[in-house]
Motif scaffolding. Sequence first.
Motif, PDB file in Angstrom:
ATOM      1  N   GLY A 160      17.318 -16.215  34.755  1.00 20.65           N
ATOM      2  CA  GLY A 160      16.973 -16.965  33.558  1.00 20.65           C
ATOM      3  C   GLY A 160      17.586 -18.341  33.490  1.00 20.65           C
ATOM      4  N   GLY A 220      12.612 -19.701  31.405  1.00 19.44           N
ATOM      5  CA  GLY A 220      11.764 -18.896  30.530  1.00 19.44           C
ATOM      6  C   GLY A 220      11.934 -17.404  30.691  1.00 19.44           C
ATOM      7  N   SER A 221      12.807 -16.963  31.591  1.00 20.90           N
ATOM      8  CA  SER A 221      12.969 -15.526  31.815  1.00 20.90           C
ATOM      9  C   SER A 221      14.291 -15.026  31.251  1.00 20.90           C
ATOM     10  CB  SER A 221      12.879 -15.201  33.308  1.00 20.90           C
ATOM     11  OG  SER A 221      14.045 -15.581  33.983  1.00 20.90           O
ATOM     12  N   THR A 222      14.387 -13.716  31.143  1.00 25.03           N
ATOM     13  CA  THR A 222      15.597 -13.089  30.610  1.00 25.03           C
ATOM     14  C   THR A 222      15.974 -11.893  31.467  1.00 25.03           C
ATOM     15  OG1 THR A 222      14.952 -13.697  28.355  1.00 25.03           O
ATOM     16  CG2 THR A 222      16.598 -11.948  28.587  1.00 25.03           C
ATOM     17  N   GLY A 239       9.664 -12.250  32.202  1.00 25.76           N
ATOM     18  CA  GLY A 239       9.351 -13.677  32.135  1.00 25.76           C
ATOM     19  C   GLY A 239       9.411 -14.416  33.450  1.00 25.76           C
TER      20      GLY A 239
END
Length: 98
Positions: free
Chosen positions: A87, A37-39, A32
């Motif tokens: 994230g 929006g990222s992990t 992501g």
Amino acid sequence: SPVPGGEEPNPRGASGAVWLGGKLHIVAGNVGGHGPGSTAVAGVDVFDPAGGGSWSTLPDVPHARDHVAVAVVGGRYLVVAGGRDSGTAQFFNNVIAR
């Protein structure tokens, strides 16, 4: 393009990669991009090029992280160090201490 044996089973970016025992180990990373929006992920996938190649999965590293450094010590130990969790909104300051 995919390598013989198919595509990496858990595609991600910002991973560490190292050759150990004739196999490519892809460690941690993120999916992501950067920001909320990222992990960060903890997975370890291994590509074995012998016999046409195949992928397998090892147990996760203890702490999910991305932008990691990996090394082989003594020809047999895979060491993961540093990294961060991208994230979060302030991902440059979210360094993984463990």
